[in-house]
Design an enzyme around this catalytic site. Structure first.
Site: not given
Ligand code: PLP
Length: 367
Positions: A43, A138
């Site tokens: 990514k 997260r």
């Protein structure tokens, strides 16, 4: 990739695949020595498929991304690998997740059930890693009982899924440091599950680049057997700059941004007129340094977002500002003399690699 001169377009990001291969080899070698497999995370460079291929060729066990589009591109390019989705799947993308990936990171029972249904429908077995949140706040299960119940559910009732293991993520939101203590917490969570299901888990995935220092300095607890690494391989800058590690075994200049000079003029450094707002609605600050030679380049914040995240390679060049599509550089003290049509090269931060490779205006060239 060979190109005709007519095909060369700026701005351009160049990815050096030979240097990249060295970095992947270094990470694979250091990890495999202590029984750790790697998920090569694509990514960071928007899934450039040539890069994905290098990860696969160098022996990464998984190719990983947070974005299905990038995985699909790598598949279309012909990269044969086990693909890992490292962002919790969206309910709206479940059929795609099952179709193109082999394994995903998960933290929601509703998603697991949906993955299971879809896997059965597509006659596949999809592997899942349950994420446990060890304080970075997260993704991941926070409640241990909830984690355990989800593991038991997958193991005993969701026959389209295979409980491959557990994992965690640190240092992404909460800036929490990956330490041997945190890894031992993860191992304890794994062993809690193992005791309940009566078998060993295949994968204990100890995090991302921020966990790599424990591999380098020999403090990684032995049961951790997987890491998911992007930045530490593609740029290898954070571990040097933020953690003070000797990263000389890795290249820090795999990516080069090239932009074209469209104007060179001597101009004042302080704007002339009544000051209001800049292109992004901000009041600018300007230092009056008199008349300076300045170059204007055909690239802008649309492409790299943050001014302080790209670094001119020319000695003496100093970035002084940018708008959406223009970059202004003070070249008064630069050794090289610039003229319109010349190309300037920049080193990139991780964020700038992400943004420029994502920009439709920036051509990507692999060499
Ligand atoms: C982005 C990401 C990684 C890779 O992070 P790097 O810091 O680039 O190594 C690993 N795991 C998850 C879940 C991620 O979102």
């Amino acid at each position: 990739m060979k190109m005709d001169k007519a095909e060369i377009r700026y701005p351009m990001v160049e990815m050096d695949l030979v240097k990249f291969r060295n970095n992947v080899d270094q990470a694979v070698m250091r990890c495999s020595k202590i029984g750790i497999s790697l998920a090569g995370v694509i990514k960071g460079f928007t899934g450039i498929p040539e890069g994905a291929r290098v990860f696969a060729d160098a022996g990464c066990k998984f190719i990983a991304s947070s974005r299905l589009e990038q995985i699909q591109r790598a598949i279309d390019y012909g990269v044969r690998a086990s693909y890992m989705l490292i962002r919790i799947p969206m309910l709206s993308e479940i059929s795609e997740v099952i179709r193109i990936t082999d394994i995903s990171l998960n933290s929601e029972v509703a998603v697991l059930k949906s993955l299971n249904e879809e896997a059965l429908k597509q006659d596949k077995t999809h592997k899942v890693i349950l994420m446990t949140d060890l304080g970075d706040l997260r993704e991941g299960f926070w409640d241990k009982k909830e984690l355990l119940d989800a593991a038991i559910l997958v193991e005993n009732e969701l026959s389209g899924l295979e409980l491959a293991g557990i994992g965690t993520n640190l240092g992404c939101y909460g800036s929490v440091k990956a330490t041997p203590e945190k890894m031992n917490e993860l191992i304890a969570d794994a062993e809690m599950i193992e005791e309940a299901i009566g078998r060993r888990l295949d994968i204990i995935s100890g995090g991302a680049t921020s966990s790599f220092p424990m591999v380098i300095n020999g403090t990684m607890p032995p049961r951790i057997n997987n890491l998911r690494i992007g930045e530490g391989i593609i740029l290898a800058k954070d571990l040097k700059d933020l953690y003070g590690l000797d990263m000389s075994f890795m290249h820090q200049d795999i990516f080069t941004l090239k932009a074209e000079v469209i104007e060179v003029k001597n101009k004042p450094t302080y704007p002339k007129g009544e000051l209001a707002f800049d292109a992004f609605g901000k009041a600018g600050t300007y230092e009056d340094r008199g008349i300076r030679k300045k170059a204007l380049l055909g690239i802008g914040k649309v492409d790299f977002a943050y001014l302080d995240m790209i670094y001119p390679r020319d000695k003496g060049a100093k970035i002084i500002g940018a708008s959406s599509d223009h970059l202004i550089i003070d070249i008064e003290d630069m050794e090289r003399k610039l003229k319109v049509g010349d190309i300037m090269e920049f080193d990139l931060s991780y964020a700038a690699i992400v943004f420029t490779t994502n920009s439709q205006n920036v051509k990507i060239v692999c060499k």
